[in-house]
Structure formats: C-alpha cells, structure tokens
Design an enzyme around this catalytic site. Structure first.
Site, PDB file in Angstrom:
ATOM      1  N   CYS A   1     -37.404 -10.689  20.893  1.00  0.00           N
ATOM      2  CA  CYS A   1     -38.326 -11.118  21.920  1.00  0.00           C
ATOM      3  C   CYS A   1     -38.808 -10.049  22.578  1.00  0.00           C
ATOM      4  O   CYS A   1     -37.900  -8.892  22.599  1.00  0.00           O
ATOM      5  CB  CYS A   1     -37.865 -12.497  22.729  1.00  0.00           C
TER       6      CYS A   1
ATOM      7  N   ASN B   1     -28.514  -5.727   6.600  1.00  0.00           N
ATOM      8  CA  ASN B   1     -28.913  -7.113   6.769  1.00  0.00           C
ATOM      9  C   ASN B   1     -30.484  -7.282   7.207  1.00  0.00           C
ATOM     10  O   ASN B   1     -31.011  -8.044   7.022  1.00  0.00           O
ATOM     11  CB  ASN B   1     -28.049  -7.896   7.648  1.00  0.00           C
TER      12      ASN B   1
ATOM     13  N   THR C   1     -17.987 -12.693   9.780  1.00  0.00           N
ATOM     14  CA  THR C   1     -17.690 -11.899  11.056  1.00  0.00           C
ATOM     15  C   THR C   1     -16.152 -11.763  11.003  1.00  0.00           C
ATOM     16  O   THR C   1     -15.527 -10.874  11.657  1.00  0.00           O
ATOM     17  CB  THR C   1     -18.004 -12.734  12.100  1.00  0.00           C
TER      18      THR C   1
END
Lengths: 376, 389
Positions: A323, A150, A71
């Site tokens: 979710c 990714n 990052t």
C-alpha cells in the site's frame, strides 16, 4: 468466473490430499508418539508421508523433518546452524531478497553479534556468482540462499554456493529456501549441494500447517524449538498429523517437471506477449525466471488499485507493495527499479491447474481495468 | 456468597424532574449490554442501581468491564451481599475482601446506614469491622486520611453490602438521552474519538462511511467496521451507511482545480451526509476535524465545507492537539486499528499542494462544472447499511 492467480501465496488443496486427510481427523487420530496400537497406526501414516516427501526430494526418509511450514523450516535452519557452528566462525552469507522468514532471523543474529553479508541482486533479480566467491571465506559458517524468489520468480545460482565453500576451504553449512521451487522444479538437495532445504505444504496443493526441512545425514544443527523431542528434536511438538498426511499426499501428485515447465513457459510467454501491448507496462520478472511467477508494473496505476479492481471482477492477484502507506517491496528495491514501477507492481502466480483461457481472461481484464482506472 | 454490582449514577443525579426518565434509559442500556452474559435483576433505589446475577456462573469481571464502558455511570463496584447482622457482615468482609486485604498495607472502613432500623450506628459499624479485620489481618494499619483500601459497608433494605474501592465509571450521560447524530468516519484516528466523545454526552450514533473502490479496498471498509465495533462498546449499536464515492472523486479530479480537490470532496461528503442523516432522523453531523490539523481543516476550509450544510455539525476535537486525540484513541482501543495501513477515501487523489485559504466564491465557481445533484443522488441511491455492535 473466479480466477485465482495468487498461487505463490497459497494454493487450493488437491483432491487426493483432502481425501487422505479425513481419516486422520476422524478415525486415525492417535499421537504417533504413543506406544499403543492407536499410536502405531498414526506412526505408520507419519512414516508413509515422510517416505513420500523423501521421494519427492530424492533423499532418504531420515533426512526429512516435518515442521509447521516454510517459516518454521527456515527459522530452524538459520538459527539452528548458527547455534551449532558459532564456535567455528561468525560470518553468515545470504541475499538481499530472502523471504522475511530468513531475513528476519538474520537480523536477529546480526544483533547477537554475527556478521551478516547480504549479497545484492542485479536488475535481473539474481545474485552474481562472483559475489559468492568473493564473500565466502574460512570464517563463514552459514550460507542461506533461496532457490526461487517469491516476488519475481528469479532462480538463484544456489549450486555455486557449494563450489564457493569448497574453494574457500570453509566448513559452512548451506541452506536453501526452496518453498517457491518445490513441486515446480526438480529440487534435489544433493544435486544442488545444499545441507538444508525448506519446503512448504500449502504452496504445493497441500494443506496449511505443515512443511518439511531436509537436513543432510551427518549434519548437526541445534534447533531453537525445545520440547518433547519429536522429529529427532528438530521440531518438538505433537506432529500435526492431518496436515502432514496432506503434504505426503500432495507430493505424490507432482507431474513430470520437464514437460510441465515447458507447458507453463509457453503459457507465460503468450501472456507476457499479450499484456506487453499495454502502454507503460514493464515486466519485472527476468525472462529466465520460473514461469509460474510473473511480476509486472502498469506504471501510473498503484498496485492496490489494480489489485482491488481485479478483485472486484473475481480475479485474484497480489500487489507488489502492500500500500502507499506501507513499505516498498525489498526485492524490487534491491533490483533498483524506480519507485513508480515498484508502487505499481503486480504479481501473477500460476499453478499447474492454471489454463490458457484463464490467462487470456486475465490479460483482457488488465487491459479493461487500466482503461477504467484513468487516474493517479 | 451472593455477589452483585453497585452502580452510582453520574451527572444524572443533578437532573430535576427528568431524572427518572434518564435513569430508565440508563437501565435499559445496561440491560441490553449485559444481555449476552446471562440473566440479571437490575433495580434502582435512590441514586444507586444494583445489578444482581440470576443465571449461574456469570462472568462478573466481564460484566464489570462492560458496565465500566456505559455512559451515565460515575462509579461502580463489585460487592458481596451479607445478611443484616453483624456476625455475617464480619464473616463476609473477611472472606470476600481477603485477597484485597492481603495485598494492601493501609485501610479504613466506611459505613452507610440507609436502613435506620439497623441497631448499630455507622461509626459503630466502622469500629467493629475495622477492629475485626485488624485482628484477622495483623499486617494491616489503619489510615483514615490516605488509605490504599477503603472497605465499604452499606446497610440497605434487604442486605448489607460489603465492598472494596469503587471503580471509576465512564461518566457522561446515558446514550439516547441526547438524540441521534451521524458520524462521518474514514478510518483514521480522529473520527472514532469524535464519535466516542459525542456518545459520552448521550448521543446515539449513526455512521457514514465513503468508499472508493477500487482505490480503496474491502479491508479499508472492514477496518471502519472494526473501529465502530470498539466505539459501540461505549455507544451501543451503530448503524453504518456505506456510500459509493468513486464517481464523485473521479469527477472532481477531472473537472476541478487540483488544489481544491479535498475541499470540494468534503463539501460533497457534508451534503450527502446531511441528506442521509435527515432520512435517519439525526439532529446533527459529527466530524473528527481539529483546527489546523490538515489543509482542509483550517478555519477558511471549514468555512467552505460548512457553507453547504444546514444541520449543526459537532466537532468535538476542534480544539484538541493530536497527542490528546491519540491518548483517547488508545484509551478506547481504536488506535491500533486506525493505524493499519489501508488507503481510505480521504487519501485517494490527495493534492500535492492543497489550498489552505480557499474563498467560498472560488470554491463555488470551481464546482460549477459538476452536476452536483445527479452525482449526489447516485451516491445516495448506491448506499448500503450494516449494523455494528
């Protein structure tokens, strides 16, 4: 049996790294910037780690800058290049499927007035080379493209960026987020024609807390991190020695890439063949993706339900979207997959330690879990 | 300089002969909550409780934060203890309140002479302290009607206490004085607030949580534990029962009309909760229902869920708007936890078009296919418990 299939999230630290890190905590605890013997010893360890990473990237030691991880490498590269080149133009090219550590800095630059072009991907999860040629112009100052995605493992045509820059007569810098490719593919920044490349330690069986940014010799960027001037002012802050030494050790454990990739491809193909027998399963990763990442959807079973069920069996995979209340995966959305497939996406990510048996066990359990979860 | 915390009881003061029982519970609660901070001497006299640290280096601000969340307290303040002579009182007032006095413009002095043997009368104490402070802090002005700071001098039997403005306490009644009740907690915004409200009225809490793995994750359960931890800062220790609910939800899904899914599910929750609550010596259930907020919280739906429960069900939020509930959840710091996006038992299998006006007859008929007793028993047998706070 515990089976870990979330190696794109993080990996187990290899034994060599564990062994080599310990003295940096207990004995060789000096600050490499200190000008006494204790500091000199630390400096020697830092230099050795740098040489190891340079060898892994086939570059020179003075082109490797240690950071706190992927990052930070991405942030420094994107902000640093934009700051250094803002007088030459304001157009930045990137893709629609970058990791948040690239896409979020891009959003901030956009708010500051830069023109950010996000090249979309097709259903194969890859950008089109023709889009690169069309979008890069003389006003372009930065191109940032990830090498391996990714979430789905698709491999981007990074090398084309250099060709596009040359054709447009642009002076743009090219950055490549190679976090998911490092240690799995031969990533040689010079061969790829990039000016900057980010890699991370904990994705390659090193410890968390270290990463590196390759910056080609002669390229100047203005780092957003200011302080004591460590790492040639690219990443100020006392070097996290144990983590850096761990990274330095982990990269020496890389296996021959060609034979490993061939082995992983066979394992991937067998696994895909196995799970393809499940009705309503879709493989979201393109066939030519990096074999370490397999993204698939068992339509009708929400990602988190499958993930929870497998987790209760000691099998750890990642859900494509967090979710039902969370956000949908940007990558899968960009591939224009239907929502029902996005909401049931699962990512299985392997490491060089993954075995044929483990994958067989995983396939069996996906079958079994699907039969158990009849609902929703 | 010795610093103490002075506490004014709330409603307790209004109690008759039971008052000292209530006070004893309050003191016990205070003692238990402060136990992690060090040793304290806690004493009551008239309607004031004094808390004096005995250990060294006690974090007094932390103690005040903890006490301000204990129910049964109307107000509290940090105070400095001075010797019972005017010279020391003036010196202590000057040094102890210096920072406060420097940041205020207007003040007044109030004095209370509980020890009538003290030579000066209250107005005389006020005059002397006020005059002295004005001399030492010339930027101050006296304002007896609307002062920013009220300096309080209280002459008690052992010391004279000097303090600034009083802080508001949490109000309510000491937890434990109103018995015990079981809170149905899902992980949303409402149930922690409901638990907090009943705890404010002196109810000791037990919590019941329904978990539906693999539809709900371990994180959803962890989220509820975090919520209860916040509530327990007010309510004290909470026992949390975790009841496996997957089988029941799957059975309802397979055998009952979709539009009644939530109602039938809630009837199971009430039946199971009542049984667990009785085993745990609770006198009532508590839910976070608010009338009309969702389909299962209409008057008709509540009628259907209430029909299976023979225990009082307390619904402290029943007449509140969502924004009022959110305001409290922010105040008790549960809001940010509640909005973490994890699937909970209430959102699994939610019907697209739930029935908002179910009749009891229709619901009972729809349940007939299920072996209710056996399902319930298996859920109760499978329960686990943990202690929070």
């Amino acid at each position: 049996m515990e089976c870990y299939f979330d190696n794109s999230a993080t990996t187990k630290v290899c034994n060599l790294a564990v062994k080599e890190m310990y003295p940096l905590l207990a004995e060789n605890y000096g600050n490499p910037a200190s000008l006494h013997k204790k500091g000199d010893e630390a400096k020697a360890a830092l230099d050795l780690a740098r040489a190891n990473v340079a060898r892994a990237l086939s570059c020179n030691s003075d082109e490797v800058y240690f950071t706190s991880g992927g990052t930070e490498s991405n942030n420094i590269a994107v902000f640093g290049a934009a700051e250094a080149l803002k007088r030459r133009g304001n157009r930045i090219i990137t893709t629609a499927i970058e990791h948040p550590s690239v896409s979020e800095p891009m959003e901030r630059l956009e708010k500051q007035g830069f023109e950010v072009v996000r090249i979309p991907v097709g259903t194969d999860g890859k950008i089109k080379e023709s889009d690169l040629f069309r979008e890069v112009n003389r006003n372009t100052i930065l191109i940032s493209i990830m090498l391996v995605n990714n979430e789905i493992g698709s491999i981007q045509p990074v090398r084309t960026a250099r060709t596009a820059v040359k054709r447009a007569g642009s002076s743009a810098l090219i950055h490549c987020d190679a976090v998911q490719a490092f240690g799995k593919l031969f990533v040689i920044p010079a061969e790829l024609g990039v000016d900057m490349m980010s890699v991370s330690s904990h994705k390659v069986h090193g410890p968390k807390g270290a990463g590196a940014l390759y910056i080609r010799k002669g390229v100047r960027i203005v780092s957003p991190v200011c302080g004591g001037g460590q790492e040639e002012s690219i990443r100020s802050g006392t070097s996290p020695m144990p983590a850096i030494v761990g990274l330095g050790a982990a990269v020496t454990e890389f296996k021959r890439f060609d034979s490993t990739i061939a082995k992983m491809s066979i394992m991937r193909d067998n696994f895909v063949k196995e799970i393809s027998q499940i009705p309503s399963i879709y493989i979201n990763s393109p066939p030519d993706a990096l074999p370490y990442i397999i993204n698939f959807s068992v339509e009708g079973i929400p990602s988190e339900v499958m993930r929870n069920e497998l987790s209760s069996r000691g099998i750890y995979v990642s859900s494509g979207s967090a979710c039902s209340k969370g956000h949908r995966s940007k990558v899968l959305t960009s591939m224009r997959l239907p929502n029902s497939r996005i909401d049931s996406a699962i990512r299985v990510s392997l490491s060089r330690y993954t075995t044929e048996e483990e994958l067989k066990f995983l396939a069996e359990n996906i079958f079994d879990a699907r039969n158990k979860i009849r609902h929703k | 300089m010795k610093e103490i915390i002075l506490i004014k009881n709330g409603e307790l003061a209004l109690k008759g002969l039971n008052r000292s029982t209530f006070e004893d519970v309050l003191i016990k609660n205070i003692r238990r909550r402060l136990s992690g901070l060090g040793e304290f001497e806690i004493k009551k006299s008239q309607s004031t409780i004094t808390i004096e640290p005995i250990s060294e280096n006690v974090n007094m601000q932390k103690a005040v934060d903890i006490i301000s969340k204990i129910f049964g307290i109307a107000g509290l303040s940090r105070a400095a203890a001075a010797q019972k002579d005017m010279d020391d009182i003036l010196k202590v007032a000057e040094s102890y309140l210096a920072e406060l006095l420097l940041e205020t413009k207007t003040f007044k002095v109030e004095a209370k002479r509980a020890d009538k043997k003290f030579p000066l009368k209250s107005p005389e104490i006020c005059n002397e302290v006020g005059g002295y402070l004005l001399e030492k802090f010339p930027h101050l002005q006296v304002d007896v009607h609307n002062p920013q700071l009220t300096v309080n001098i209280e002459i008690r039997d052992k010391y004279a206490y000097v303090r600034g403005n009083q802080l508001k306490g949490a109000g309510g009644m000491p937890v434990g004085t109103a018995g015990k009740a079981a809170l149905l907690v899902s992980g949303g915004i409402d149930s922690p607030v409901a638990g907090w409200m009943m705890s404010k009225r002196g109810v000791c809490l037990t919590a019941i949580h329904f978990a539906s793995p693999p539809y709900t994750s371990q994180r959803a359960e962890q989220k509820v534990i975090e919520l209860l931890q916040k509530v327990s800062e007010y309510s004290g220790r909470i026992t949390m029962f975790i009841v496996p609910f997957t089988e029941i939800q799957e059975q309802i899904k397979d055998n009952c009309p979709e539009e009644l899914f939530t109602i039938i599910m809630r009837r199971f929750m009430m039946r199971i909760s009542e049984k667990i609550a009785r085993q745990d010596n609770c006198g009532a259930l508590i839910t976070g229902e608010s009338l009309g907020q969702v389909a299962s919280q209409t008057l008709y739906a509540i009628g259907c869920t209430d029909a299976v429960c023979n225990m009082p069900t307390l619904r402290p939020l029943i007449g509140m708007d969502k924004d009022e509930i959110v305001t409290i959840s922010r105040k008790i710091d549960t809001f940010d936890i509640s909005i973490q996006p994890y699937e909970d038992c209430c959102t699994v299998f939610t019907p697209k078009h739930p029935r908002t006006r179910p009749t009891l007859e229709y619901v009972e008929q729809a349940e007939e296919k299920l072996d209710i007793d056996a399902l319930e028993q298996r859920a109760i047998d499978g329960k686990r418990f943990i202690t929070v706070g």
